[in-house]
Design a protein around this motif. Sequence first.
Motif, short mmCIF file in Angstrom:
data_model
loop_
_atom_site.label_atom_id
_atom_site.label_comp_id
_atom_site.label_asym_id
_atom_site.label_seq_id
_atom_site.Cartn_x
_atom_site.Cartn_y
_atom_site.Cartn_z
N ALA A 108 -2.91 -21.25 19.20
CA ALA A 108 -2.37 -22.58 19.44
C ALA A 108 -2.52 -23.38 18.14
CB ALA A 108 -3.12 -23.28 20.58
N PRO A 109 -1.66 -24.37 17.95
CA PRO A 109 -1.74 -25.17 16.72
C PRO A 109 -3.02 -26.01 16.66
CG PRO A 109 -0.05 -26.04 18.19
CD PRO A 109 -0.56 -24.78 18.81
N ILE A 110 -3.44 -26.28 15.44
CA ILE A 110 -4.69 -27.00 15.20
C ILE A 110 -4.70 -28.38 15.87
CG2 ILE A 110 -4.03 -28.06 12.99
CD1 ILE A 110 -7.44 -26.41 13.59
N ASP A 111 -3.56 -29.08 15.89
CA ASP A 111 -3.53 -30.41 16.51
C ASP A 111 -3.89 -30.35 17.98
OD1 ASP A 111 -2.80 -31.61 14.11
OD2 ASP A 111 -0.66 -31.60 14.57
N TRP A 116 -10.66 -30.27 22.13
CA TRP A 116 -12.10 -30.20 21.90
C TRP A 116 -12.70 -31.58 21.65
CZ3 TRP A 116 -14.87 -25.60 22.25
CH2 TRP A 116 -16.25 -25.77 22.10
N SER A 117 -11.99 -32.44 20.94
CA SER A 117 -12.56 -33.74 20.57
C SER A 117 -12.66 -34.69 21.76
CB SER A 117 -11.78 -34.37 19.42
OG SER A 117 -10.44 -34.59 19.78
N ASP A 118 -12.06 -34.33 22.89
CA ASP A 118 -12.22 -35.10 24.12
C ASP A 118 -13.49 -34.58 24.81
OD1 ASP A 118 -12.07 -36.50 26.47
OD2 ASP A 118 -10.07 -35.78 27.02
N LEU A 119 -14.65 -35.02 24.35
CA LEU A 119 -15.94 -34.45 24.77
C LEU A 119 -16.15 -34.46 26.27
CD1 LEU A 119 -18.32 -35.91 22.02
CD2 LEU A 119 -17.14 -33.70 22.05
N GLU A 120 -15.64 -35.47 26.96
CA GLU A 120 -15.87 -35.56 28.40
C GLU A 120 -15.20 -34.42 29.17
OE1 GLU A 120 -14.86 -39.62 29.45
OE2 GLU A 120 -16.92 -40.26 29.03
N GLN A 121 -14.28 -33.69 28.53
CA GLN A 121 -13.61 -32.56 29.18
C GLN A 121 -14.38 -31.25 29.02
OE1 GLN A 121 -10.91 -33.08 31.15
NE2 GLN A 121 -11.41 -35.21 30.65
N ILE A 176 -14.15 -35.11 10.62
CA ILE A 176 -12.98 -34.99 9.76
C ILE A 176 -11.90 -34.39 10.66
CG2 ILE A 176 -11.94 -33.96 7.70
CD1 ILE A 176 -14.79 -33.77 6.52
N THR A 177 -10.88 -35.16 10.96
CA THR A 177 -9.84 -34.75 11.91
C THR A 177 -9.30 -33.36 11.57
OG1 THR A 177 -9.24 -37.05 12.27
CG2 THR A 177 -7.62 -35.39 12.93
N ASN A 178 -9.21 -32.53 12.60
CA ASN A 178 -8.72 -31.15 12.52
C ASN A 178 -9.62 -30.23 11.70
OD1 ASN A 178 -6.56 -31.94 14.08
ND2 ASN A 178 -5.07 -31.86 12.44
N GLN A 179 -10.85 -30.69 11.36
CA GLN A 179 -11.75 -29.86 10.56
C GLN A 179 -13.15 -29.72 11.14
OE1 GLN A 179 -11.79 -30.61 6.33
NE2 GLN A 179 -9.66 -31.24 6.36
N ILE A 180 -13.80 -30.84 11.46
CA ILE A 180 -15.21 -30.75 11.88
C ILE A 180 -15.63 -31.93 12.74
CG2 ILE A 180 -16.07 -31.89 9.79
CD1 ILE A 180 -18.54 -30.00 9.94
N SER A 229 -5.52 -21.03 15.40
CA SER A 229 -6.64 -21.84 14.93
C SER A 229 -7.93 -21.07 15.17
CB SER A 229 -6.71 -23.17 15.70
OG SER A 229 -5.48 -23.86 15.62
N ILE A 230 -8.85 -21.19 14.23
CA ILE A 230 -10.18 -20.62 14.42
C ILE A 230 -11.10 -21.78 14.83
CG2 ILE A 230 -12.15 -19.47 13.33
CD1 ILE A 230 -9.75 -17.65 13.38
N VAL A 231 -11.88 -21.56 15.87
CA VAL A 231 -12.85 -22.54 16.34
C VAL A 231 -14.23 -21.90 16.18
CG1 VAL A 231 -13.65 -23.91 18.29
CG2 VAL A 231 -11.21 -23.47 18.00
N LYS A 232 -15.09 -22.52 15.38
CA LYS A 232 -16.43 -21.99 15.13
C LYS A 232 -17.47 -23.02 15.56
CE LYS A 232 -19.47 -20.09 11.59
NZ LYS A 232 -19.61 -19.75 10.17
N LEU A 233 -18.31 -22.62 16.49
CA LEU A 233 -19.37 -23.48 17.01
C LEU A 233 -20.71 -23.02 16.48
CD1 LEU A 233 -20.45 -25.66 18.98
CD2 LEU A 233 -20.42 -23.90 20.76
#
Length: 149
Positions: free
Chosen positions: A15-18, A24-29, A71-75, A99-103
């Motif tokens: 899926a695209p990074i946006d 992910w940035s919607d923490l309540e989800q 940093i939007t779309n980065q961290i 997109s790669i997602v690294k936690l």
Amino acid sequence: MSDWLEHSVQVEVDAPIDLVWSLWSDLEQMPRWMKWIDSVKIPEDDPDISLWTLSSSGFEFTWKSRITKVITNQIIQWESVDGLPNRGAIRFYDRKESSIVKLTVAYDIPGIVGRIMDNLFLGRIVESTIQADLERFREYALKTQNNLN
């Protein structure tokens, strides 16, 4: 005395990074894909703070975290400021078609608890749990993307 344990896992999401970032940035989800997280609440008066509740195997932990870097779309980077001591970052890598997602997450456990539970054993449980969470996130993102198309 206490010990900090740190774990990193990653997943590739088709899926695209946006989209990946916005989900992910919607923490309540987060409880939608992190089954060990019961709730995340963001106070209206301070969006950099989040209140977390974790439940696992009959244990419940709560903590308050502060976002320390975005940093939007980065961290997104955080650290706890009250409750269960933890810190970490979620990093996003744009691969154009995916997109790669690294936690990376680190948490502090009292030394005696760490010795009783054996850090290696505990580490394997935590890593497999957060890897499964990222796999669920990938499925959630793909489902969301399909619903948008």
